[in-house]
Design a protein around this motif. Structure first.
Motif, PDB file in Angstrom:
ATOM      1  N   TRP A 141       0.836  -1.200   0.000  1.00 28.84           N
ATOM      2  CA  TRP A 141       0.000   0.000   0.000  1.00 28.84           C
ATOM      3  C   TRP A 141       0.870   1.249   0.000  1.00 28.84           C
ATOM      4  O   TRP A 141       1.894   1.302   0.677  1.00 28.84           O
ATOM      5  N   LEU A 142       0.444   2.256  -0.746  1.00 28.59           N
ATOM      6  CA  LEU A 142       1.103   3.562  -0.745  1.00 28.59           C
ATOM      7  C   LEU A 142       0.185   4.573  -0.058  1.00 28.59           C
ATOM      8  O   LEU A 142      -1.027   4.574  -0.296  1.00 28.59           O
ATOM      9  N   PRO A 143       0.736   5.440   0.786  1.00 31.54           N
ATOM     10  CA  PRO A 143      -0.101   6.463   1.431  1.00 31.54           C
ATOM     11  C   PRO A 143      -0.683   7.430   0.399  1.00 31.54           C
ATOM     12  O   PRO A 143      -0.042   7.759  -0.599  1.00 31.54           O
ATOM     13  N   GLU A 144      -1.890   7.877   0.672  1.00 28.15           N
ATOM     14  CA  GLU A 144      -2.501   8.922  -0.139  1.00 28.15           C
ATOM     15  C   GLU A 144      -1.942  10.273   0.315  1.00 28.15           C
ATOM     16  O   GLU A 144      -1.817  10.520   1.512  1.00 28.15           O
ATOM     17  N   ILE A 145      -1.616  11.150  -0.621  1.00 27.08           N
ATOM     18  CA  ILE A 145      -1.105  12.487  -0.275  1.00 27.08           C
ATOM     19  C   ILE A 145      -2.130  13.539  -0.692  1.00 27.08           C
ATOM     20  O   ILE A 145      -2.627  13.531  -1.818  1.00 27.08           O
TER      21      ILE A 145
END
Length: 240
Positions: A141-145
């Motif tokens: 998972w990649l963080p939402e910015i």
């Protein structure tokens, strides 16, 4: 078995016929010198990953054959860090650690003491830093910015969170408790910019349900505070 090289494939491109292009294909063919028949790992940043066999490979693209696919569930108690906009020199470190320690989202907001102006939208370079960190640590998972031009916009966007805390260097009372970072409806922790929070900013957050907490006796740099909060969340999430 040696660790497989990982590459990012955006969710919209996760379909047959599978192919890598752009910087990812260049890194695969020109940097790693991969060959047809090699096996690699792909992830989409939304929990999906898979093992692929390289088929036809060139300088600018590579065809891939899906061998297996898996789904990593979304965090059961996601944490969002709302960080006051600060110097760019240490922002990359923050993004890297956010991936490694499992942040669900990073929100940058404009504070009175922010150095420079927060952009209206995230920058492409931020995405590359997130992807690079995920490749290194194996995250699915990649963080939402997101970016916000004022604290009030953060307050409004945080209305649906189950837990809201304000990490404030002037708070002399309650030390932050890990349980406040692991709510089933999500938690959000606000950190000030490098120069700290103005009193009126802190009051705004407090008026809207953010519980002020201390991070200890010392004044921490914003990226140190972020790593501390992320680490507490990671530990607490694994105790549930």
């Amino acid at each position: 078995m040696s660790r497989l090289n990982s590459f990012h494939l955006a969710p919209a491109l996760w379909r047959e016929p599978f192919a890598l292009g752009g910087e990812e294909a260049h890194h695969l063919s020109r940097v790693l010198r991969a060959k047809s028949g090699d096996t690699i790992r792909l992830f989409d940043g939304k929990g999906r990953s898979g093992l692929f066999r390289i088929g036809e490979i060139g300088k600018k693209s590579a065809r891939l054959e899906l061998l297996s696919e898996s789904i990593t569930p979304a965090p059961s108690c996601p944490l969002t860090l709302a960080v006051g906009w600060s110097k760019g020199v240490r922002r990359g470190f923050l993004l890297e650690k956010a991936v490694e320690l499992g942040a669900a989202a990073i929100w940058f907001w404009q504070g009175v003491r922010s150095q420079g102006d927060v952009p209206e939208e995230g920058k492409e370079g931020w995405d590359r830093q997130l992807v690079a960190a995920a490749k290194q640590c194996g995250a699915a998972w990649l963080p939402e910015i997101r970016t916000f031009s004022r604290p009030l916009d953060v307050v409004r966007a945080a209305e649906g969170f189950g837990s809201r805390v304000l990490c404030w260097e002037q708070e002399q009372g309650s030390l932050i408790h890990p349980a406040s970072l692991t709510h089933d409806l999500g938690s959000i922790a606000v950190l000030g910019p490098e120069g700290g929070l103005e009193a009126k900013e802190a009051e705004l957050f407090r008026e809207h349900g953010f519980a002020p907490v201390s991070l200890g006796p010392n004044i921490l740099r914003f990226e140190t505070a972020a790593v501390f909060v992320l680490s507490l969340h990671l530990w607490a999430a694994h105790q549930r």
